[in-house]
Design a protein around this motif. Sequence first.
Motif, PDB file in Angstrom:
ATOM      1  N   ASN A 289       0.861  -1.290   0.040  1.00  0.00           N
ATOM      2  CA  ASN A 289       0.108   0.074  -0.059  1.00  0.00           C
ATOM      3  C   ASN A 289       0.904   1.298  -0.058  1.00  0.00           C
ATOM      4  O   ASN A 289       0.309   2.295  -0.446  1.00  0.00           O
ATOM      5  N   GLY A 290       2.233   1.101   0.490  1.00  0.00           N
ATOM      6  CA  GLY A 290       2.745   2.346   0.508  1.00  0.00           C
ATOM      7  C   GLY A 290       3.029   3.180  -0.537  1.00  0.00           C
ATOM      8  O   GLY A 290       3.281   4.582  -0.512  1.00  0.00           O
ATOM      9  N   GLY A 291       3.280   2.423  -1.588  1.00  0.00           N
ATOM     10  CA  GLY A 291       3.849   3.173  -2.790  1.00  0.00           C
ATOM     11  C   GLY A 291       2.482   4.013  -3.629  1.00  0.00           C
ATOM     12  O   GLY A 291       2.636   4.551  -4.614  1.00  0.00           O
ATOM     13  N   ILE A 292       1.154   3.658  -3.198  1.00  0.00           N
ATOM     14  CA  ILE A 292       0.053   4.097  -4.100  1.00  0.00           C
ATOM     15  C   ILE A 292       0.069   5.585  -4.278  1.00  0.00           C
ATOM     16  O   ILE A 292       0.060   6.312  -5.126  1.00  0.00           O
ATOM     17  N   ILE A 293       0.296   6.304  -2.757  1.00  0.00           N
ATOM     18  CA  ILE A 293       0.098   7.807  -2.989  1.00  0.00           C
ATOM     19  C   ILE A 293       1.445   8.533  -3.610  1.00  0.00           C
ATOM     20  O   ILE A 293       1.142   9.333  -4.719  1.00  0.00           O
ATOM     21  N   PRO A 294       2.461   7.881  -3.419  1.00  0.00           N
ATOM     22  CA  PRO A 294       3.701   8.681  -4.203  1.00  0.00           C
ATOM     23  C   PRO A 294       3.411   8.418  -5.735  1.00  0.00           C
ATOM     24  O   PRO A 294       3.885   9.204  -6.475  1.00  0.00           O
TER      25      PRO A 294
ATOM     26  N   GLY B  86       9.127  -6.725 -21.057  1.00  0.00           N
ATOM     27  CA  GLY B  86       9.588  -6.003 -21.968  1.00  0.00           C
ATOM     28  C   GLY B  86       9.505  -4.571 -21.977  1.00  0.00           C
ATOM     29  O   GLY B  86       9.766  -3.418 -22.925  1.00  0.00           O
ATOM     30  N   LYS B  87       8.653  -4.202 -20.681  1.00  0.00           N
ATOM     31  CA  LYS B  87       8.570  -2.565 -20.474  1.00  0.00           C
ATOM     32  C   LYS B  87       9.453  -1.938 -19.531  1.00  0.00           C
ATOM     33  O   LYS B  87      10.129  -2.625 -18.751  1.00  0.00           O
ATOM     34  N   SER B  88       9.759  -0.783 -19.713  1.00  0.00           N
ATOM     35  CA  SER B  88      10.418   0.203 -18.661  1.00  0.00           C
ATOM     36  C   SER B  88       9.446   0.736 -17.732  1.00  0.00           C
ATOM     37  O   SER B  88       8.578   1.120 -18.052  1.00  0.00           O
ATOM     38  N   ILE B  89       9.876   0.587 -16.239  1.00  0.00           N
ATOM     39  CA  ILE B  89       8.948   0.521 -15.278  1.00  0.00           C
ATOM     40  C   ILE B  89       9.732   1.167 -14.274  1.00  0.00           C
ATOM     41  O   ILE B  89      10.832   1.237 -14.006  1.00  0.00           O
ATOM     42  N   LEU B  90       8.988   2.479 -13.795  1.00  0.00           N
ATOM     43  CA  LEU B  90       9.339   2.999 -12.614  1.00  0.00           C
ATOM     44  C   LEU B  90       8.716   2.514 -11.357  1.00  0.00           C
ATOM     45  O   LEU B  90       7.357   2.317 -11.055  1.00  0.00           O
ATOM     46  N   LEU B  91       9.397   1.574 -10.414  1.00  0.00           N
ATOM     47  CA  LEU B  91       8.888   0.993  -9.376  1.00  0.00           C
ATOM     48  C   LEU B  91       8.624   2.011  -8.325  1.00  0.00           C
ATOM     49  O   LEU B  91       9.815   2.381  -7.648  1.00  0.00           O
ATOM     50  N   VAL B  92       7.730   2.225  -7.394  1.00  0.00           N
ATOM     51  CA  VAL B  92       7.452   2.901  -6.561  1.00  0.00           C
ATOM     52  C   VAL B  92       7.119   2.534  -5.175  1.00  0.00           C
ATOM     53  O   VAL B  92       6.192   1.935  -4.912  1.00  0.00           O
ATOM     54  N   GLU B  93       7.766   3.124  -4.099  1.00  0.00           N
ATOM     55  CA  GLU B  93       7.644   2.842  -2.824  1.00  0.00           C
ATOM     56  C   GLU B  93       7.562   4.098  -1.867  1.00  0.00           C
ATOM     57  O   GLU B  93       8.340   4.987  -2.225  1.00  0.00           O
ATOM     58  N   ASP B  94       6.985   3.883  -0.748  1.00  0.00           N
ATOM     59  CA  ASP B  94       7.053   5.083   0.205  1.00  0.00           C
ATOM     60  C   ASP B  94       8.479   5.127   0.799  1.00  0.00           C
ATOM     61  O   ASP B  94       9.252   6.286   0.769  1.00  0.00           O
ATOM     62  N   ARG B  95       8.947   4.102   1.384  1.00  0.00           N
ATOM     63  CA  ARG B  95      10.268   4.133   2.058  1.00  0.00           C
ATOM     64  C   ARG B  95      10.943   2.787   1.850  1.00  0.00           C
ATOM     65  O   ARG B  95      10.336   1.808   1.696  1.00  0.00           O
ATOM     66  N   ILE B  96      12.167   2.931   1.830  1.00  0.00           N
ATOM     67  CA  ILE B  96      13.089   1.635   1.632  1.00  0.00           C
ATOM     68  C   ILE B  96      14.050   1.530   2.853  1.00  0.00           C
ATOM     69  O   ILE B  96      14.635   2.491   2.956  1.00  0.00           O
ATOM     70  N   LYS B  97      13.713   0.652   3.513  1.00  0.00           N
ATOM     71  CA  LYS B  97      14.476   0.455   4.852  1.00  0.00           C
ATOM     72  C   LYS B  97      15.397  -0.548   4.753  1.00  0.00           C
ATOM     73  O   LYS B  97      16.821  -0.218   4.522  1.00  0.00           O
ATOM     74  N   THR B  98      15.198  -1.709   4.541  1.00  0.00           N
ATOM     75  CA  THR B  98      16.201  -2.922   4.065  1.00  0.00           C
ATOM     76  C   THR B  98      16.532  -3.175   2.739  1.00  0.00           C
ATOM     77  O   THR B  98      17.502  -3.624   2.333  1.00  0.00           O
ATOM     78  N   GLY B  99      15.351  -2.763   1.683  1.00  0.00           N
ATOM     79  CA  GLY B  99      15.430  -2.993   0.387  1.00  0.00           C
ATOM     80  C   GLY B  99      14.831  -4.418   0.035  1.00  0.00           C
ATOM     81  O   GLY B  99      14.764  -4.613  -1.198  1.00  0.00           O
ATOM     82  N   ALA B 100      14.420  -5.329   1.050  1.00  0.00           N
ATOM     83  CA  ALA B 100      13.835  -6.515   0.945  1.00  0.00           C
ATOM     84  C   ALA B 100      12.733  -6.524   0.041  1.00  0.00           C
ATOM     85  O   ALA B 100      12.526  -7.200  -0.964  1.00  0.00           O
ATOM     86  N   THR B 101      11.702  -5.532   0.214  1.00  0.00           N
ATOM     87  CA  THR B 101      10.341  -5.646  -0.529  1.00  0.00           C
ATOM     88  C   THR B 101      10.906  -5.099  -1.790  1.00  0.00           C
ATOM     89  O   THR B 101      10.252  -5.733  -2.934  1.00  0.00           O
ATOM     90  N   VAL B 102      11.578  -4.109  -1.972  1.00  0.00           N
ATOM     91  CA  VAL B 102      11.844  -3.553  -3.410  1.00  0.00           C
ATOM     92  C   VAL B 102      12.426  -4.369  -4.230  1.00  0.00           C
ATOM     93  O   VAL B 102      12.169  -4.859  -5.387  1.00  0.00           O
ATOM     94  N   GLN B 103      13.561  -5.516  -3.778  1.00  0.00           N
ATOM     95  CA  GLN B 103      14.332  -6.490  -4.296  1.00  0.00           C
ATOM     96  C   GLN B 103      13.354  -7.568  -4.783  1.00  0.00           C
ATOM     97  O   GLN B 103      13.461  -8.113  -5.847  1.00  0.00           O
TER      98      GLN B 103
END
Length: 139
Positions: free
Chosen positions: A31-36, A79-96
């Motif tokens: 849910n965190g990346g929705i507003i940003p 095949g698409k170019s993506i901007l992956l959005v999150e509110d905060r990155i602490k450990t990086g585990a979720t983004v990875q």
Amino acid sequence: MIAGKSFEEVMQRFREITFHETFDMIVAIANGGIIPAAIINQRLNIELQLLKINLRDPDQQPRYDSPKLISPIDFDYKGKSILLVEDRIKTGATVQYAIDLLHGARQIKTFAVNGRADYSLYDESCFRFPWIMETGSFR
């Protein structure tokens, strides 16, 4: 108590950020990346999709040992170019984990309001986002 940023202060950072690539879509980690992601999409006006992943509870305490996909990916990202959005990155585990799930994308760049990413507004110790309401304050 975690200090906060004013909405205007954060919005000024959103207005000033420059993206060096052209993206086919924005993928918000829900849910965190929705507003940003919605704020960024006001400027980029491209496809916006949700990737429903969860690791932490509302108090930012780990809910699981590792991030979990909450619902299946129901959009075409190959095949698409993506901007992956999150509110905060602490450990990086979720983004990875999200990057691993989106294997097959042409390019993935990360964005965080706070934390280390390809694009970020802040890289500070945790602060309260101005759009986060105190528990029970939304009535």
